[in-house]
Scaffold this motif. Structure first.
Motif, PDB file in Angstrom:
ATOM      1  N   ILE A 109      37.922  46.474  31.519  1.00 25.63           N
ATOM      2  CA  ILE A 109      38.493  46.613  30.175  1.00 25.63           C
ATOM      3  C   ILE A 109      39.237  47.935  30.031  1.00 25.63           C
ATOM      4  N   LYS A 110      38.624  49.027  30.472  1.00 29.83           N
ATOM      5  CA  LYS A 110      39.276  50.338  30.371  1.00 29.83           C
ATOM      6  C   LYS A 110      40.591  50.350  31.147  1.00 29.83           C
ATOM      7  N   ALA A 111      40.592  49.758  32.348  1.00 33.08           N
ATOM      8  CA  ALA A 111      41.815  49.720  33.156  1.00 33.08           C
ATOM      9  C   ALA A 111      42.893  48.892  32.462  1.00 33.08           C
ATOM     10  N   LEU A 112      42.508  47.766  31.878  1.00 31.12           N
ATOM     11  CA  LEU A 112      43.480  46.950  31.145  1.00 31.12           C
ATOM     12  C   LEU A 112      44.028  47.699  29.933  1.00 31.12           C
ATOM     13  N   GLU A 113      43.163  48.421  29.227  1.00 36.14           N
ATOM     14  CA  GLU A 113      43.627  49.216  28.078  1.00 36.14           C
ATOM     15  C   GLU A 113      44.648  50.261  28.521  1.00 36.14           C
ATOM     16  N   ILE A 114      44.397  50.902  29.657  1.00 35.05           N
ATOM     17  CA  ILE A 114      45.334  51.900  30.186  1.00 35.05           C
ATOM     18  C   ILE A 114      46.668  51.236  30.522  1.00 35.05           C
ATOM     19  N   CYS A 115      46.614  50.083  31.169  1.00 33.63           N
ATOM     20  CA  CYS A 115      47.848  49.381  31.543  1.00 33.63           C
ATOM     21  C   CYS A 115      48.650  48.949  30.318  1.00 33.63           C
ATOM     22  N   ALA A 157      48.474  50.267  27.247  1.00 32.10           N
ATOM     23  CA  ALA A 157      48.955  51.467  26.549  1.00 32.10           C
ATOM     24  C   ALA A 157      50.181  52.075  27.234  1.00 32.10           C
ATOM     25  N   ASN A 158      50.212  51.982  28.575  1.00 31.33           N
ATOM     26  CA  ASN A 158      51.332  52.547  29.326  1.00 31.33           C
ATOM     27  C   ASN A 158      52.464  51.552  29.546  1.00 31.33           C
ATOM     28  N   LYS A 159      52.318  50.355  28.960  1.00 27.69           N
ATOM     29  CA  LYS A 159      53.320  49.302  29.069  1.00 27.69           C
ATOM     30  C   LYS A 159      53.608  48.903  30.522  1.00 27.69           C
ATOM     31  N   TYR A 160      52.554  48.873  31.335  1.00 27.10           N
ATOM     32  CA  TYR A 160      52.678  48.358  32.697  1.00 27.10           C
ATOM     33  C   TYR A 160      52.685  46.836  32.595  1.00 27.10           C
ATOM     34  N   ASP A 161      53.746  46.190  33.049  1.00 30.68           N
ATOM     35  CA  ASP A 161      53.889  44.753  32.855  1.00 30.68           C
ATOM     36  C   ASP A 161      53.391  43.912  34.022  1.00 30.68           C
ATOM     37  N   VAL A 162      53.566  44.401  35.243  1.00 34.74           N
ATOM     38  CA  VAL A 162      53.202  43.635  36.433  1.00 34.74           C
ATOM     39  C   VAL A 162      52.142  44.423  37.198  1.00 34.74           C
ATOM     40  N   ALA A 218      46.370  39.229  28.583  1.00 33.72           N
ATOM     41  CA  ALA A 218      47.431  38.393  28.031  1.00 33.72           C
ATOM     42  C   ALA A 218      48.631  39.224  27.564  1.00 33.72           C
ATOM     43  N   ASN A 219      48.424  40.531  27.386  1.00 32.76           N
ATOM     44  CA  ASN A 219      49.512  41.425  26.986  1.00 32.76           C
ATOM     45  C   ASN A 219      50.395  41.836  28.159  1.00 32.76           C
ATOM     46  N   LEU A 220      49.993  41.468  29.358  1.00 33.77           N
ATOM     47  CA  LEU A 220      50.739  41.835  30.559  1.00 33.77           C
ATOM     48  C   LEU A 220      51.610  40.666  30.999  1.00 33.77           C
ATOM     49  N   GLU A 221      52.774  40.982  31.536  1.00 32.43           N
ATOM     50  CA  GLU A 221      53.674  39.925  32.006  1.00 32.43           C
ATOM     51  C   GLU A 221      53.046  39.164  33.181  1.00 32.43           C
ATOM     52  N   LEU A 222      52.545  39.906  34.162  1.00 29.99           N
ATOM     53  CA  LEU A 222      51.858  39.316  35.304  1.00 29.99           C
ATOM     54  C   LEU A 222      50.594  40.110  35.587  1.00 29.99           C
ATOM     55  N   PHE A 223      49.486  39.408  35.719  1.00 28.39           N
ATOM     56  CA  PHE A 223      48.195  40.032  35.983  1.00 28.39           C
ATOM     57  C   PHE A 223      47.525  39.273  37.119  1.00 28.39           C
ATOM     58  N   PHE A 224      47.213  39.997  38.181  1.00 26.39           N
ATOM     59  CA  PHE A 224      46.528  39.414  39.328  1.00 26.39           C
ATOM     60  C   PHE A 224      45.212  40.137  39.541  1.00 26.39           C
ATOM     61  N   MET A 225      44.216  39.416  40.019  1.00 26.60           N
ATOM     62  CA  MET A 225      42.926  40.018  40.384  1.00 26.60           C
ATOM     63  C   MET A 225      42.626  39.599  41.810  1.00 26.60           C
ATOM     64  N   LYS A 226      42.203  40.561  42.617  1.00 23.88           N
ATOM     65  CA  LYS A 226      41.867  40.278  44.007  1.00 23.88           C
ATOM     66  C   LYS A 226      40.557  40.969  44.356  1.00 23.88           C
ATOM     67  N   TRP A 227      39.661  40.246  45.019  1.00 24.87           N
ATOM     68  CA  TRP A 227      38.439  40.851  45.517  1.00 24.87           C
ATOM     69  C   TRP A 227      38.753  41.579  46.822  1.00 24.87           C
ATOM     70  N   ILE A 228      38.193  42.787  46.963  1.00 23.98           N
ATOM     71  CA  ILE A 228      38.325  43.559  48.195  1.00 23.98           C
ATOM     72  C   ILE A 228      36.948  44.073  48.601  1.00 23.98           C
ATOM     73  N   PRO A 229      36.745  44.328  49.891  1.00 24.44           N
ATOM     74  CA  PRO A 229      35.456  44.913  50.316  1.00 24.44           C
ATOM     75  C   PRO A 229      35.298  46.333  49.755  1.00 24.44           C
TER      76      PRO A 229
END
Length: 137
Positions: A50-56, A58-63, A98-109
């Motif tokens: 949630i905090k990371a999404l709020e930062i994105c 707020a900074n208008k990061y779209d992708v 939903a406020n982002l143009e493109l949002f991807f999530m990937k699991w990493i080790p």
């Protein structure tokens, strides 16, 4: 594309917790260590998201491409479902995404998520209620 690495950590379960957010914005690095108070580890993982999404937002990061070492978070985003206990947190995250143009999530080790993990552990040690932010150019 902006790369966002997230991690939540707790010293105890529940215990003092923190969120770590590491952002690579085309070579501009942002590091966020966010103390979260006392909560369970899975809860801290959701709050890191949630905090990371709020930062994105707020900074208008779209992708953005998010990376997490939490299989629970990755699956919750993928399926848009979480256990009742975490459903409200997931709903909040999905609304933010939903406020982002493109949002991807990937699991990493975990080994590939060291920067976010260190930031989350730093947030636990800070034990205060304000965000610590550093930006490197």
């Amino acid at each position: 594309m902006i790369e966002v690495y997230i991690d939540g950590a707790s010293a105890g379960n529940p215990g003092p917790s923190g969120a770590g957010v590491f952002i690579n914005n085309n070579g501009v690095i942002e590091r966020h260590s966010i103390p979260l108070g006392v909560m369970e580890n899975h809860e801290a993982e959701y709050h890191a998201l949630i905090k990371a999404l709020e930062i994105c937002v707020a900074n208008k990061y779209d992708v953005v491409s998010f990376r997490t070492d939490s299989q629970a978070i990755n699956q919750a985003i993928e399926k848009e479902y979480a256990k009742k206990k975490y459903a409200i947190l997931l709903e909040r995250a999905l609304k933010l995404s939903a406020n982002l143009e493109l949002f991807f999530m990937k699991w990493i080790p975990s080994i590939e998520n060291k920067s976010a993990d260190e930031l989350a552990r730093r947030a636990i040690r800070l034990n205060q209620n304000e965000e610590v932010h550093e930006q490197d150019c």
